[in-house]
Design an enzyme around this catalytic site. Structure first.
Site, PDB file in Angstrom:
ATOM      1  N   TYR A  35      10.394  20.483  70.572  1.00 58.65           N
ATOM      2  CA  TYR A  35      10.592  20.876  69.179  1.00 58.65           C
ATOM      3  C   TYR A  35       9.725  22.086  68.822  1.00 58.65           C
ATOM      4  O   TYR A  35       9.219  22.194  67.706  1.00 58.65           O
ATOM      5  CB  TYR A  35      10.326  19.690  68.233  1.00 58.65           C
TER       6      TYR A  35
ATOM      7  N   TYR B 103       5.111  18.516  59.979  1.00 57.60           N
ATOM      8  CA  TYR B 103       4.810  17.092  60.233  1.00 57.60           C
ATOM      9  C   TYR B 103       3.314  16.804  60.241  1.00 57.60           C
ATOM     10  O   TYR B 103       2.904  15.749  60.733  1.00 57.60           O
ATOM     11  CB  TYR B 103       5.369  16.660  61.601  1.00 57.60           C
TER      12      TYR B 103
ATOM     13  N   GLU C  82      17.513   7.909  75.718  1.00 58.45           N
ATOM     14  CA  GLU C  82      17.634   9.295  75.246  1.00 58.45           C
ATOM     15  C   GLU C  82      16.264   9.914  74.996  1.00 58.45           C
ATOM     16  O   GLU C  82      15.942  10.311  73.865  1.00 58.45           O
ATOM     17  CB  GLU C  82      18.422   9.331  73.922  1.00 58.45           C
TER      18      GLU C  82
ATOM     19  N   CYS D  93       3.743  35.222  55.699  1.00 60.33           N
ATOM     20  CA  CYS D  93       3.218  35.193  54.330  1.00 60.33           C
ATOM     21  C   CYS D  93       3.423  33.842  53.672  1.00 60.33           C
ATOM     22  O   CYS D  93       4.212  33.702  52.723  1.00 60.33           O
ATOM     23  CB  CYS D  93       3.883  36.296  53.522  1.00 60.33           C
ATOM     24  N   GLU D  94       2.789  32.828  54.194  1.00 62.20           N
ATOM     25  CA  GLU D  94       2.813  31.486  53.610  1.00 62.20           C
ATOM     26  C   GLU D  94       1.504  30.792  53.977  1.00 62.20           C
ATOM     27  O   GLU D  94       1.040  30.921  55.120  1.00 62.20           O
ATOM     28  CB  GLU D  94       3.949  30.644  54.211  1.00 62.20           C
TER      29      GLU D  94
HETATM   30  N1  LLP Z   1      18.096  10.277  70.187  1.00 62.04           N
HETATM   31  C1  LLP Z   1      18.370  10.562  68.896  1.00 62.04           C
HETATM   32  C2  LLP Z   1      19.592  10.036  68.304  1.00 62.04           C
HETATM   33  C3  LLP Z   1      17.490  11.369  68.165  1.00 62.04           C
HETATM   34  O1  LLP Z   1      17.763  11.635  66.889  1.00 62.04           O
HETATM   35  C4  LLP Z   1      16.315  11.871  68.779  1.00 62.04           C
HETATM   36  C5  LLP Z   1      15.390  12.721  68.034  1.00 62.04           C
HETATM   37  C6  LLP Z   1      16.090  11.542  70.119  1.00 62.04           C
HETATM   38  C7  LLP Z   1      16.992  10.742  70.796  1.00 62.04           C
HETATM   39  C8  LLP Z   1      14.889  12.029  70.866  1.00 62.04           C
HETATM   40  O2  LLP Z   1      13.708  11.554  70.325  1.00 62.04           O
HETATM   41  P1  LLP Z   1      12.325  11.828  71.075  1.00 62.04           P
HETATM   42  O3  LLP Z   1      12.373  11.108  72.404  1.00 62.04           O
HETATM   43  O4  LLP Z   1      12.201  13.290  71.274  1.00 62.04           O
HETATM   44  O5  LLP Z   1      11.320  11.287  70.164  1.00 62.04           O
HETATM   45  N2  LLP Z   1      11.388  17.824  65.237  1.00 62.04           N
HETATM   46  C9  LLP Z   1      10.637  16.595  65.233  1.00 62.04           C
HETATM   47  C10 LLP Z   1      11.317  15.492  66.036  1.00 62.04           C
HETATM   48  C11 LLP Z   1      12.729  15.197  65.567  1.00 62.04           C
HETATM   49  C12 LLP Z   1      13.378  14.114  66.375  1.00 62.04           C
HETATM   50  C13 LLP Z   1      14.820  14.019  66.053  1.00 62.04           C
HETATM   51  N3  LLP Z   1      15.551  13.068  66.819  1.00 62.04           N
HETATM   52  C14 LLP Z   1       9.230  16.876  65.757  1.00 62.04           C
HETATM   53  O6  LLP Z   1       8.934  18.023  66.074  1.00 62.04           O
HETATM   54  O7  LLP Z   1       8.408  15.974  65.825  1.00 62.04           O
END
Ligand code: LLP
Length: 418
Positions: free
Chosen positions: A371, A315, A272, A342-343
């Site tokens: 993201y 983050y 995924e 405004c932050e």
């Molecule tokens: N599978 C599941 C169950 C997940 O919760 C996530 C991400 C992924 C796959 C994909 O993960 P990736 O390959 O993108 O690392 N907003 C945050 C990242 C949140 C990730 C949430 N879950 C950021 O901007 O770093």
């Protein structure tokens, strides 16, 4: 690796000058490169070529319909976390048999919609969810394909907000209860037990935690098999990082590392990936409004803001910032790049060395594909940015900037009594 590069000191997205896009569409604007997206998918897919596998793009990273269509056409499935995501990927022509549904809080309506669509499987995260899915399936006279998401209890070494594999996190079922869960799920007639899943976190830059998770889940799959529960799928989640600043392993190294402990399990591997497919394939282009020099700091005030890209403050994320036009001989300055919101948390970079940006010039916030737009909001009543997909010499506007009417159309003006 991506197809954003300079030609004669001008930043191009593939064959199109970023400056031309900004002139035509305005700023802030997200620009994605189709060639980069395709290349990333191909490289990731090829990394798993040695195993029976399915890539389910974690569409939460970037869910524009055209992006989903592009990946779907390459054979990708999708990892979804809401009915909205289900509807998006179906709208984009996805094959429901390649959709996995993750997340700790699926509602009855979401479960029903996914069952009716005929998805590949639900990644179940708790006992009550297991029973709820069975109940909804019974009501609909359908059989629900389920996989149990295991929390492997390890530290993926990433930012706490995007770390999911430790037993203190809300995700997955505890290692100590896995076999009880499977025994219980096996007894539920409305379920079909098809898999095991895990996902340990995001922006992981070392193969170690993936190997550890792989070893733990492989042991479980083997024991389940010995107990007469033969699974079809092993979903290893996403999480591979991109080089914002760090040096993550390339997909081939990651895949080799994680596949090693999974060899000989006789299951189809589902991956995924989210960020690694789209992160470096997108930039956020913003225009400098003002350069403000105080006695202690220099602020580059731009027209993009935390409502467009919240990652830096949320983050402590690092995004490189490139000038869209390079000027020979410009000295470097140390500055904060900040937006109009405004932050004090409204910044893209702090104390960053930049080639002295001036009013009216354009800056590109790099690695903003993942993201970025999906976490945008209308905070401060700012319109969400436009999204453009470049393919060679062609640019497609894949989402127009919000209009004011878009922002207020669901609001009502009350006829007050007094
Ligand atoms: N599978 C599941 C169950 C997940 O919760 C996530 C991400 C992924 C796959 C994909 O993960 P990736 O390959 O993108 O690392 N907003 C945050 C990242 C949140 C990730 C949430 N879950 C950021 O901007 O770093």
């Amino acid at each position: 690796m991506h197809y954003f590069a300079y030609r004669n000191n001008e930043l191009y997205a593939e064959e199109v000058a970023v400056r031309d896009i900004a002139a035509q569409i305005g700023t802030p604007v997200y620009i994605y490169s189709a060639g980069t997206l395709r290349r990333h998918f191909r490289v990731f897919d090829e990394a798993f070529a040695g195993a029976d596998h399915l890539i389910c793009y974690a569409m939460k990273a970037l869910s524009n319909l055209s992006i989903l269509k592009l990946f779907g056409a390459m054979g990708s499935g999708f990892d979804i976390v809401s009915v909205g995501e289900l509807m998006r990927c179906l709208r984009a022509g996805a094959d429901p048999k390649k959709i996995v549904f993750s997340g700790v809080g699926k509602t009855d309506e979401e479960i029903a919609a996914a069952l009716q669509a005929g998805i590949l499987m639900f990644n179940v995260e708790s006992r009550p969810e297991l029973y709820r899915i069975a109940e909804v399936a019974r009501r609909l006279k359908l059989k629900a394909p389920v996989s149990l998401r295991v929390n492997p209890d390890l530290d993926p070494g990433t930012h706490p907000h995007i770390s999911t594999g430790h037993r203190t996190s809300k995700f997955g079922i505890p290692l100590s209860e896995v076999f009880d869960y499977y025994a219980e799920a096996r007894g539920l007639a409305d379920l079909e037990l098809v898999g095991l899943s895990t996902h340990i976190g995001s922006q992981i830059t070392d193969t170690g935690p993936f190997i550890e998770a792989g070893e733990k889940v492989a042991t479980i799959v083997r024991r389940l098999k010995a107990d007469g529960i033969a699974l079809r799928y092993l979903d290893i989640g996403g999480g591979l990082g991109i080089p914002y600043q760090e040096e993550p392993p390339p997909p081939a190294e990651y895949a080799a590392a994680i596949l090693k402990p999974l060899a000989g399990l006789g299951v189809k591997i589902i991956a995924e990936p989210g960020r690694v497919l789209v992160g470096n394939a997108g930039i956020l282009v913003t225009r400098v409004l003002y350069v403000k020099q105080t006695d202690v700091k220099r602020f580059i005030v731009v027209d993009g803001a935390m409502n467009d890209l919240i990652r830096p403050v949320l983050y402590e994320a690092y995004h490189a910032i490139w000038p869209v036009q390079k000027f020979e001989g410009r000295p470097g300055v140390i500055a904060d790049v900040v937006g109009p919101v405004c932050e004090s948390g409204d910044f893209f970079a702090q104390d960053r060395e930049l080639p002295d940006p001036r009013d009216g010039e354009l800056l590109a916030v790099m690695s903003a594909g993942a993201y970025g737009f999906v976490m945008a909001s209308n905070y401060n009543s700012r319109p969400r940015a436009a999204e453009v997909l470049v393919e060679g010499k062609t640019m497609h506007v894949i989402r127009e900037r919000d209009s004011f009417e878009d922002q207020v159309q669901r609001e009502k003006l009350v006829e007050f009594q007094s």
